[in-house]
Design a protein around this motif. Structure first.
Motif, PDB file in Angstrom:
ATOM      1  N   PHE A 288      29.831  25.048  32.129  1.00 30.22           N
ATOM      2  CA  PHE A 288      29.657  23.614  31.927  1.00 30.22           C
ATOM      3  C   PHE A 288      28.212  23.281  31.559  1.00 30.22           C
ATOM      4  N   GLN A 289      27.403  22.844  32.485  1.00 30.52           N
ATOM      5  CA  GLN A 289      26.050  22.380  32.174  1.00 30.52           C
ATOM      6  C   GLN A 289      25.097  23.511  31.772  1.00 30.52           C
ATOM      7  N   ARG A 290      25.493  24.773  32.009  1.00 31.41           N
ATOM      8  CA  ARG A 290      24.651  25.897  31.593  1.00 31.41           C
ATOM      9  C   ARG A 290      24.953  26.333  30.158  1.00 31.41           C
ATOM     10  N   ASN A 291      26.010  25.766  29.564  1.00 33.24           N
ATOM     11  CA  ASN A 291      26.304  25.937  28.130  1.00 33.24           C
ATOM     12  C   ASN A 291      26.595  27.378  27.706  1.00 33.24           C
ATOM     13  N   LYS A 292      27.239  28.135  28.577  1.00 28.96           N
ATOM     14  CA  LYS A 292      27.602  29.504  28.228  1.00 28.96           C
ATOM     15  C   LYS A 292      28.820  29.949  29.031  1.00 28.96           C
ATOM     16  N   VAL A 293      29.479  30.988  28.544  1.00 29.14           N
ATOM     17  CA  VAL A 293      30.580  31.613  29.268  1.00 29.14           C
ATOM     18  C   VAL A 293      30.062  32.921  29.852  1.00 29.14           C
ATOM     19  N   VAL A 294      30.340  33.146  31.134  1.00 30.49           N
ATOM     20  CA  VAL A 294      29.916  34.359  31.821  1.00 30.49           C
ATOM     21  C   VAL A 294      31.150  35.151  32.226  1.00 30.49           C
ATOM     22  N   ALA A 295      31.106  36.475  32.018  1.00 33.04           N
ATOM     23  CA  ALA A 295      32.242  37.343  32.325  1.00 33.04           C
ATOM     24  C   ALA A 295      31.949  38.211  33.543  1.00 33.04           C
ATOM     25  N   TYR A 296      32.963  38.360  34.400  1.00 33.43           N
ATOM     26  CA  TYR A 296      32.871  39.193  35.592  1.00 33.43           C
ATOM     27  C   TYR A 296      34.120  40.078  35.668  1.00 33.43           C
ATOM     28  N   GLU A 297      33.952  41.287  36.181  1.00 34.64           N
ATOM     29  CA  GLU A 297      35.109  42.128  36.480  1.00 34.64           C
ATOM     30  C   GLU A 297      35.588  41.807  37.877  1.00 34.64           C
ATOM     31  N   LEU A 298      36.887  41.586  38.013  1.00 37.76           N
ATOM     32  CA  LEU A 298      37.474  41.289  39.307  1.00 37.76           C
ATOM     33  C   LEU A 298      37.990  42.563  39.947  1.00 37.76           C
ATOM     34  N   ASN A 299      37.517  42.846  41.149  1.00 37.88           N
ATOM     35  CA  ASN A 299      38.009  43.973  41.930  1.00 37.88           C
ATOM     36  C   ASN A 299      38.793  43.420  43.116  1.00 37.88           C
TER      37      ASN A 299
END
Length: 300
Positions: A288-299
């Motif tokens: 949202f306000q950070r203007n980027k998409v961040v990806a994480y691996e879910l364990n």
């Protein structure tokens, strides 16, 4: 729970079997069953789900609100409000990114106001836009239909089942549905309703009470009260969910239990309507306000 737990299962199972076989000379099958019961109990207590940072896009996705993976093509769509979530300013747009964090097409579709949740069905992308549901023809990258909702204030998430489009209005506490070109009311009195998701013909939703399971008549059963005021909702498996809270939290929910796997509030990094690459167990977080998409691996 899966993945990380499978490795732990094997180790604990071996230890459990060794101990039980030492004490029991007969009944190997019963011994194995007993060992598996022990494994289930120990793993449930000892292994908690977690997220591992992978990558992030550049900060060009202005006020990014929702991420949706098209399972048929692998394309990843991102809605960008680019302004105030309730302003009809025409600034909103939809981007396409890939699974490495590259922005493939920043403004794949423009001319929206404040686009939020999305869902795909039969070559059409449906997106909420304040007080209307917009239908987009994916092949031509153009708006094919617009469905205004007379009493809408803050239309939010979208999900589809058997060609029927369901979408929430967070401010009015209603869930609407689009069927055969007509918008009608599905449920009301749902405080701050946001995230919606169908799985195996069952509708799930996140609102001010927690995680709900809806019946066809709009009535519901409250499944979990720990994650209240949730935003994005992903169904991981039977009775297992991933839920985000806009201020900066992501939770794994299983039955009445819930684990917080991300808390980014200190960084002022929001966690809005999350997406999920299920084959890779990758969670895609619009900040949202950070203007980027961040990806994480879910364990888990």
């Amino acid at each position: 729970m899966k993945n990380t737990m499978r490795k732990t299962n094997n180790l604990i199972l071996g230890l459990a079997l060794s101990g039980l076989l030492f004490w029991q000379c007969g009944g190997a099958e019963k011994t194995k069953e007993k060992a598996e019961e022990i494994v289930e109990e120990v793993v449930e207590e000892s292994v908690e789900p977690s997220l591992t940072y992978l990558w992030e896009t550049s900060e060009e996705l202005i006020t990014c609100e929702s991420v949706l993976v098209d399972e048929a093509t692998g394309k990843i769509y991102v809605t960008n409000i680019d302004g105030n979530p309730t302003d009809k300013d025409g600034n909103g747009y939809i981007s396409i990114i890939n699974d490495k964090g590259d922005i493939v097409e920043k403004k794949w579709l423009t001319g929206l106001d404040a686009p939020k949740g999305m869902a795909i069905d039969e070559g059409k992308l449906y997106v909420t836009d304040i007080d209307k549901l917009v239908e987009i023809d994916i092949e031509s990258s153009s708006i094919s239909e617009t469905y205004p909702v007379s009493d809408a204030v803050f239309l939010n998430d979208v999900t589809i089942n058997d060609g029927v489009v369901y979408f929430s209005d967070t401010r009015t506490g209603k869930i609407h549905k689009l069927e055969n070109g007509e918008v009608s009311l599905f449920a009301e009195g749902q405080e701050s309703i946001n995230g919606l998701r169908f799985a195996d013909g069952v509708l799930y939703g996140l609102d001010g009470s927690g995680l709900k399971e809806y019946k066809k008549d709009g009535s519901f059963t409250l499944l979990n009260e720990k994650v209240v005021g949730g935003d994005g909702l992903i169904v991981l498996g039977e009775g297992e969910f991933l839920a985000s809270k806009w201020k900066g939290e992501i939770w794994v929910v299983k039955g009445e239990k819930a684990w917080k796997v991300l808390d980014s509030k200190a960084d002022n990094s929001n966690t809005a309507d999350i997406g999920f690459l299920k084959d890779e167990n990758i969670v895609l977080v619009p900040t949202f306000q950070r203007n980027k998409v961040v990806a994480y691996e879910l364990n888990y």
